[in-house]
Design an enzyme around this catalytic site. Structure first.
Site, PDB file in Angstrom:
ATOM      1  CB  SER A 134      -0.929  -0.081   1.211  1.00 22.06           C
ATOM      2  OG  SER A 134      -2.067   0.679   0.965  1.00 22.06           O
ATOM      3  CG  HIS A 160      -5.728  -2.537   0.890  1.00 22.95           C
ATOM      4  ND1 HIS A 160      -5.044  -2.306  -0.283  1.00 22.95           N
ATOM      5  CD2 HIS A 160      -5.170  -1.709   1.808  1.00 22.95           C
ATOM      6  CE1 HIS A 160      -4.115  -1.384  -0.081  1.00 22.95           C
ATOM      7  NE2 HIS A 160      -4.167  -1.005   1.177  1.00 22.95           N
TER       8      HIS A 160
HETATM    9  C1  GCU Z   1      -5.286   4.903   1.931  1.00 19.45           C
HETATM   10  C2  GCU Z   1      -4.690   5.628   0.752  1.00 19.45           C
HETATM   11  C3  GCU Z   1      -3.952   4.690  -0.160  1.00 19.45           C
HETATM   12  C4  GCU Z   1      -2.972   3.867   0.621  1.00 19.45           C
HETATM   13  C5  GCU Z   1      -3.652   3.176   1.777  1.00 19.45           C
HETATM   14  C6  GCU Z   1      -2.695   2.404   2.672  1.00 19.45           C
HETATM   15  O1  GCU Z   1      -6.337   4.093   1.502  1.00 19.45           O
HETATM   16  O2  GCU Z   1      -5.718   6.284   0.071  1.00 19.45           O
HETATM   17  O3  GCU Z   1      -3.267   5.409  -1.155  1.00 19.45           O
HETATM   18  O4  GCU Z   1      -2.359   2.937  -0.214  1.00 19.45           O
HETATM   19  O5  GCU Z   1      -4.295   4.143   2.572  1.00 19.45           O
HETATM   20  O6  GCU Z   1      -1.542   2.766   2.819  1.00 19.45           O
HETATM   21  O7  GCU Z   1      -3.154   1.412   3.251  1.00 19.45           O
END
Ligand code: GCU
Length: 414
Positions: free
Chosen positions: A250, A392
């Site tokens: 992420s 995710h």
């Molecule tokens: C949020 C953000 C993302 C990122 C995520 C994370 O959702 O919008 O860009 O990747 O956090 O780091 O889990």
């Protein structure tokens, strides 16, 4: 007017990060359907800024790649300025525990201290080296959400081989890898907005108290930290410095790609669901967009990036060019079916287009613009990929594939 509203929102959220909203609240205007993606043309990878075709590895290496890196530095992530006074860097192995995880590995707590007349900063890097394996050993370095200072890296009391947070660290050891953790918040806050206590202050010019529009944001500071951790690894005889992969999930996956693009000492990059500002293409505007990102996390990128909100087509780069800067070193991109905020298809298409440079350099890239079936990983390639069923996170399936990819490149082909 649209811009005035955006800037007001940025300022409001910037001053009060606690107010930052969750993605769901933005859903009404977020594109998730393929049919709604606007038409776009990607900036060419193999044409120089002067309009000359790039036809050789030499031209890529000496002309085009530096041009692209400079664009990413000045317009997307921000560049690290020259500090006014030199920064002293010290490494100290604070603690060594040869009996980590019931003796499976040796854990070293390495403190890296930075200082100059502007201030001090430090990062705590954890290095886990499996016992009983031939040294020097290849390693995974992880841009980590887990805090190296707290108890996140304690071994699980019951299931030996896993950390408290469930990571299968023991598998890395069994498969012959060291593991290095760099905490994402050691040098800069998660959603930093003041930059008064971050690493940035050691680099400020006289009278400066905030990064300039082209200077580094949060992700670039994370990348800088990983390169310093690599400086340490170069002094650690347990680690094979020619086989160090950098990885992250992420936000940390975004930092991973920017780290690997710049620092060629990293022999491999693994981006797990890095999405927007990671592997995914800006121009698709699918899932999280530049606008969503700078509204909620105003300084993850540099301030120059704000200028392209709603004008992604004007960006002289897109993220396939970032992946291409990692070539010829292997890169692996991981997406998941329900992680639509990170635009899995955009991550794949980006990797597919980056493959053009891998081929120019005599490497193997992705050959089809269509995604592989869900759960079917592309491992035997210099550009690897899988789309997993689910959301995710980094699951066991993902760790297994990352290790397969590392085995294929670091061991089989050695
Ligand atoms: C949020 C953000 C993302 C990122 C995520 C994370 O959702 O919008 O860009 O990747 O956090 O780091 O889990």
């Amino acid at each position: 007017m649209k811009h005035a509203i955006l800037w007001a929102t940025i300022l409001l959220l910037g001053c009060a990060p606690a107010l930052a909203r969750e993605p769901k609240e933005y859903d009404s205007d977020v594109i998730y359907e393929e049919s709604k993606i606007p038409h776009y043309d990607l900036p060419p990878l193999l044409v120089t800024a002067e309009g000359k075709p790039v036809t050789s590895a030499e031209q890529w290496r000496t002309v085009r790649r530096p041009q692209i890196l400079s664009l990413f530095s000045n317009l997307v992530y921000g560049r690290v300025p020259e500090p006014e006074s030199p920064i002293k860097v010290e490494f100290e192995v604070k603690k060594t525990d040869p009996k980590f995880m019931g003796g499976k590995a040796t854990r070293k707590d390495v403190l890296i201290r930075f200082s100059n007349d502007k201030g001090k900063a430090e990062m705590l890097v954890l290095v886990f080296v499996p016992n009983g394996k031939a040294k020097p050993i290849p390693a995974f370095m992880k841009h980590s959400f887990n805090n190296t200072h707290g108890r996140d890296f304690d071994a699980h009391p019951v299931h030996r081989g896993r950390l408290r947070n469930g990571w299968p660290l023991g598998q890395f050891f069994e498969r012959g890898y060291a593991f290095v953790a760099v905490h994402q918040q050691d040098l800069v806050g998660h959603n930093e907005t003041s930059f008064l206590d971050s690493i940035h202050r050691l680099f400020y010019k006289k009278g400066q108290s905030f990064p300039k529009a082209r200077e580094w944001g949060v992700l670039a500071a994370m990348a800088w930290g990983a390169t310093r951790a690599m400086d340490y690894l170069e002094t650690d005889s347990d680690i094979d410095q020619s086989r160090v992969a950098i990885m992250g999930h992420s936000k940390c996956g975004k930092a991973t790609l920017w780290t690997a693009a710049q620092d060629e000492r990293f022999a491999m990059a693994i981006s797990a669901q890095s999405g927007c500002a990671g592997a995914a293409l800006w121009r698709r505007r699918s899932g999280e967009t530049l606008e969503k990102m700078v509204t909620r996390f105003p300084y993850w990128l540099c301030r120059n990036a704000w200028k392209f909100v709603g004008h992604e087509d004007d960006l002289p780069v897109d993220q396939h060019m970032l992946l291409a800067c990692i070539a010829p070193r292997p890169v692996y991109v991981h997406s998941a079916t329900q992680d639509t905020w990170a635009d899995g298809r955009g991550e794949y298409v980006s990797a597919y287009h980056a493959s053009e440079v891998y081929r120019l350099l005599g490497k193997k890239g992705l050959t089809s613009e269509s995604l592989p079936p869900v759960g079917q990983a592309i491992i035997e390639s210099d550009v690897g990929y899988h789309m997993r069923q689910g959301g995710h996170s980094v699951d066991q399936y993902d760790w297994d594939r990352f290790l397969d990819f590392a085995d294929y490149h670091f061991k089989n082909k050695k």
